[in-house]
Design a protein around this motif. Structure first.
Motif, PDB file in Angstrom:
ATOM      1  N   LEU A  25       0.996  -1.269   0.036  1.00 56.14           N
ATOM      2  CA  LEU A  25      -0.193  -0.217   0.129  1.00 56.14           C
ATOM      3  C   LEU A  25       1.360   1.491   0.302  1.00 56.14           C
ATOM      4  O   LEU A  25       0.665   2.105  -0.379  1.00 56.14           O
ATOM      5  CB  LEU A  25      -0.818  -0.542   1.099  1.00 56.14           C
ATOM      6  CG  LEU A  25      -1.853  -1.693   1.309  1.00 56.14           C
ATOM      7  CD1 LEU A  25      -2.857  -1.132   2.336  1.00 56.14           C
ATOM      8  CD2 LEU A  25      -3.489  -0.250   0.079  1.00 56.14           C
ATOM      9  N   ILE A  26       1.814   1.371   1.116  1.00 51.91           N
ATOM     10  CA  ILE A  26       2.843   2.332   0.407  1.00 51.91           C
ATOM     11  C   ILE A  26       3.563   1.981  -0.292  1.00 51.91           C
ATOM     12  O   ILE A  26       3.394   3.759  -0.910  1.00 51.91           O
ATOM     13  CB  ILE A  26       3.475   2.271   1.662  1.00 51.91           C
ATOM     14  CG1 ILE A  26       3.045   2.296   3.677  1.00 51.91           C
ATOM     15  CG2 ILE A  26       4.769   3.007   2.391  1.00 51.91           C
ATOM     16  CD1 ILE A  26       3.655   2.144   4.867  1.00 51.91           C
ATOM     17  N   VAL A  27       3.674   1.800  -1.113  1.00 51.83           N
ATOM     18  CA  VAL A  27       4.901   2.076  -2.508  1.00 51.83           C
ATOM     19  C   VAL A  27       4.552   2.295  -2.878  1.00 51.83           C
ATOM     20  O   VAL A  27       5.021   3.190  -4.515  1.00 51.83           O
ATOM     21  CB  VAL A  27       5.881   0.004  -1.790  1.00 51.83           C
ATOM     22  CG1 VAL A  27       6.147   0.299  -4.097  1.00 51.83           C
ATOM     23  CG2 VAL A  27       6.821  -0.449  -1.902  1.00 51.83           C
ATOM     24  N   GLY A  28       2.606   1.548  -3.165  1.00 56.89           N
ATOM     25  CA  GLY A  28       1.655   1.468  -4.358  1.00 56.89           C
ATOM     26  C   GLY A  28       1.053   3.104  -4.693  1.00 56.89           C
ATOM     27  O   GLY A  28       1.352   3.566  -5.438  1.00 56.89           O
ATOM     28  N   ALA A  29       0.963   3.643  -3.128  1.00 57.39           N
ATOM     29  CA  ALA A  29       0.309   5.178  -2.961  1.00 57.39           C
ATOM     30  C   ALA A  29       1.476   6.513  -3.414  1.00 57.39           C
ATOM     31  O   ALA A  29       1.351   7.382  -3.867  1.00 57.39           O
ATOM     32  CB  ALA A  29       0.163   5.651  -1.611  1.00 57.39           C
ATOM     33  N   VAL A  30       2.613   5.859  -3.406  1.00 55.87           N
ATOM     34  CA  VAL A  30       3.736   7.166  -3.881  1.00 55.87           C
ATOM     35  C   VAL A  30       4.073   7.868  -5.303  1.00 55.87           C
ATOM     36  O   VAL A  30       4.148   8.694  -5.961  1.00 55.87           O
ATOM     37  CB  VAL A  30       5.043   6.441  -3.560  1.00 55.87           C
ATOM     38  CG1 VAL A  30       6.510   7.199  -4.641  1.00 55.87           C
ATOM     39  CG2 VAL A  30       6.077   5.409  -2.227  1.00 55.87           C
ATOM     40  N   LEU A  31       3.135   6.485  -6.203  1.00 58.38           N
ATOM     41  CA  LEU A  31       2.862   7.368  -7.269  1.00 58.38           C
ATOM     42  C   LEU A  31       1.990   8.758  -7.473  1.00 58.38           C
ATOM     43  O   LEU A  31       2.028   9.703  -8.292  1.00 58.38           O
ATOM     44  CB  LEU A  31       1.632   6.476  -8.400  1.00 58.38           C
ATOM     45  CG  LEU A  31       1.528   6.291 -10.018  1.00 58.38           C
ATOM     46  CD1 LEU A  31       2.549   6.580 -10.434  1.00 58.38           C
ATOM     47  CD2 LEU A  31       0.738   5.375 -10.304  1.00 58.38           C
ATOM     48  N   VAL A  32       1.771   8.716  -5.973  1.00 61.14           N
ATOM     49  CA  VAL A  32       0.511  10.238  -6.165  1.00 61.14           C
ATOM     50  C   VAL A  32       1.635  11.840  -6.235  1.00 61.14           C
ATOM     51  O   VAL A  32       1.654  12.636  -6.440  1.00 61.14           O
ATOM     52  CB  VAL A  32       0.116  10.767  -4.425  1.00 61.14           C
ATOM     53  CG1 VAL A  32       1.005  10.537  -3.542  1.00 61.14           C
ATOM     54  CG2 VAL A  32      -1.246  11.063  -4.884  1.00 61.14           C
ATOM     55  N   LEU A  33       2.859  10.672  -5.987  1.00 60.43           N
ATOM     56  CA  LEU A  33       4.181  12.413  -6.612  1.00 60.43           C
ATOM     57  C   LEU A  33       4.259  12.259  -7.329  1.00 60.43           C
ATOM     58  O   LEU A  33       5.336  12.723  -7.366  1.00 60.43           O
ATOM     59  CB  LEU A  33       5.277  11.943  -5.573  1.00 60.43           C
ATOM     60  CG  LEU A  33       4.873  11.881  -4.062  1.00 60.43           C
ATOM     61  CD1 LEU A  33       5.551  11.312  -2.864  1.00 60.43           C
ATOM     62  CD2 LEU A  33       4.367  13.279  -2.986  1.00 60.43           C
ATOM     63  N   ARG A  34       3.797  11.933  -8.625  1.00 58.10           N
ATOM     64  CA  ARG A  34       4.868  11.622  -9.756  1.00 58.10           C
ATOM     65  C   ARG A  34       4.589  13.222 -10.649  1.00 58.10           C
ATOM     66  O   ARG A  34       5.591  12.631 -11.274  1.00 58.10           O
ATOM     67  CB  ARG A  34       3.777  10.885 -10.890  1.00 58.10           C
ATOM     68  CG  ARG A  34       2.473  10.948 -11.028  1.00 58.10           C
ATOM     69  CD  ARG A  34       1.923  10.427 -11.673  1.00 58.10           C
ATOM     70  NE  ARG A  34       0.445  10.855 -12.965  1.00 58.10           N
ATOM     71  CZ  ARG A  34       0.388  11.851 -13.983  1.00 58.10           C
ATOM     72  NH1 ARG A  34       1.882  11.756 -14.405  1.00 58.10           N
ATOM     73  NH2 ARG A  34       0.107  12.272 -14.679  1.00 58.10           N
TER      74      ARG A  34
END
Length: 460
Positions: free
Chosen positions: A61-70
């Motif tokens: 969940l944490i790794v996937g949520a990093v995409l919000v910073l793209r």
């Protein structure tokens, strides 16, 4: 400007580094999908590695949520995707992260390096997993490397190429927008300069017309006043001479009115119609579309503003063409005779042979002599005057000098003066590259002299 190359403006509803709400919603939606994918893959990885399932899901969940910073930190997103590639998670994170990185303003060498690292990491992971399953495959030894290379290229190549294309297109649009804004500013500046040139042309023509009217009318009127004074003095003593002076006054008055009517007629007949000198310039645009539209409006405004200068220049050209038909040095004799007829003692001397001169030079030289004689009529009634005209190689010189007024001269015969005649002559002579000097003499008289090149400074 963010690292993704997008220009963000202050907008209503903006959130953090997003300029629009729909951009924030889109990125958050992608992050939710990526977090769900990574959570599922983290669950599988935790079961394969003997780790607690909750830990695997939480990490996913944490790794996937990093995409919000793209948009703000695309390099961090790609580094995270490379870091978790051994766990076989983050497919969406890798694809979107590489696209965002390639579309950003990050230097191309950094983009290429990170894309190569992602390609190598994906290739190693796929090769290792397919090698473990090779025993269950009935293909030859070529199949594993072929599929690993093909799949790794398929994962990294398309998003990088697409991102490079979108970034180049975005930069092109920004360049075109900036160029449109620059063009609009230049057009606005041109419009303002055109208005200034139109105003300058109008002021120049007002000054020129004032000079011509002063030269043409003031001399005639001063002679009329002198003749009128003589007429008053001899009306009873010498009726015949009084009749002659009255005829001269009438002739000079008619000539003055004719010349004045011709000047005003030229100005009226060439007055521009329907031209406004106060054209406004378009306002600055905030986007590329509005910039192009308003640039066209400003272009129309800039095209209207020079029309004012053209209108003023048309009247000026017509007036100058009319003025070019004015007096020349060959008419100096007639000018002197007019002053003699008014009772002035004038001595004329001409030195050298006349040489061809620019029309404007001859006219200015004539006006200098005319103004000098007019000043004698105005300020030194009854004084003797001497006019000298010298033709020299490359220049023409003229001088009008008068002595002091006789002791018995009537001070009431002096005419009013605005003090602009000598100023106008000085401006004319210096504009042609000549020298103008005027001032009192030691004997109590006054001297006006000028030297003008035979070819005017503007005539080449």
């Amino acid at each position: 400007m963010t690292t993704t190359g997008e220009t963000h403006h202050e907008a209503a509803g903006g959130l953090w580094w997003w300029d629009r709400r729909r951009s924030a919603v889109f990125d958050i939606g992608l992050a939710v999908l990526s977090a769900a994918e990574c959570a599922v893959e983290g669950f599988a990885f935790a079961r394969r590695g003997g780790l607690p399932v909750g830990v695997g899901v939480l990490v996913g969940l944490i790794v996937g949520a990093v995409l919000v910073l793209r948009r703000q930190w695309p390099i961090a997103v790609v580094l995270v995707s490379i870091a978790v590639s051994p766990a076989s998670m983050g497919f969406l994170l890798t694809v979107i992260g590489l696209y965002s990185l390639a579309a950003s303003d990050v230097p191309r060498r950094i983009t290429g390096c990170l894309a190569g690292m992602s390609l190598l990491g994906t290739l190693i992971v796929l090769w290792a997993r397919m090698a473990q399953d090779q025993d269950r495959l009935e293909f030859g030894g070529w199949f594993v490397p072929f599929m690993a290379v093909t799949m790794s290229l398929g994962v990294t190549g398309p998003p990088v190429c697409m991102g490079l294309y979108v970034g180049a297109r975005r930069r092109l649009m920004e360049s075109l927008t900036e160029r449109a804004d620059s063009l609009e500013r230049e057009l606005q500046l041109l419009a303002e300069r055109a208005e200034e040139r139109a105003e300058w042309a109008r002021n120049e023509e007002r000054t020129r017309i004032a000079r011509e009217m002063h030269d043409v009318v003031a001399h005639r009127v001063s002679l009329m006043v002198v003749h009128a004074a003589a007429l008053q003095a001899v009306a009873r003593k010498d009726p015949e001479k009084a009749v002659k002076n009255a005829a001269l006054v009438g002739d000079m008055g008619r000539q003055a009115l004719t010349e004045l009517r011709e000047m005003l007629g030229v100005l009226r007949s060439h007055e521009p119609k329907g031209v406004s000198a106060s054209s406004g310039a378009g306002a600055a645009a905030g986007s590329y579309g509005s910039a192009s539209g308003q640039a066209s409006e400003t272009s129309a405004s800039a095209s209207r503003a020079p029309l004012a200068a053209v209108g003023a220049a048309a009247a000026a050209a017509a007036f100058r063409a009319e003025v070019e038909q004015g007096p020349c040095l060959a008419e100096v004799d007639a000018l002197v005779e007019q002053s003699r007829a008014a009772g002035m003692a004038v001595d004329l001397s001409v030195e050298g042979e006349a040489v061809p001169c620019d029309r404007e030079v001859e006219q200015t030289a004539f006006r200098v002599i005319q103004e000098g004689l007019t000043n004698v009529h105005k300020h030194a009634p009854g004084a003797k005057a001497r006019v000298r005209l010298a033709h020299r190689p490359g220049e023409v010189a003229m001088q009008v000098e008068n002595g002091p007024s006789p002791d018995g001269a009537d001070d009431g015969a002096r005419l009013p003066s605005g003090g602009n005649g000598l100023v106008g002559m000085r401006e004319r002579v210096t504009a042609l590259g000549g020298v103008f000097v005027a001032g009192p003499t030691d004997s109590g008289g006054f001297r006006v002299s000028a030297v003008i090149p035979t070819v005017s400074a503007g005539g080449g």
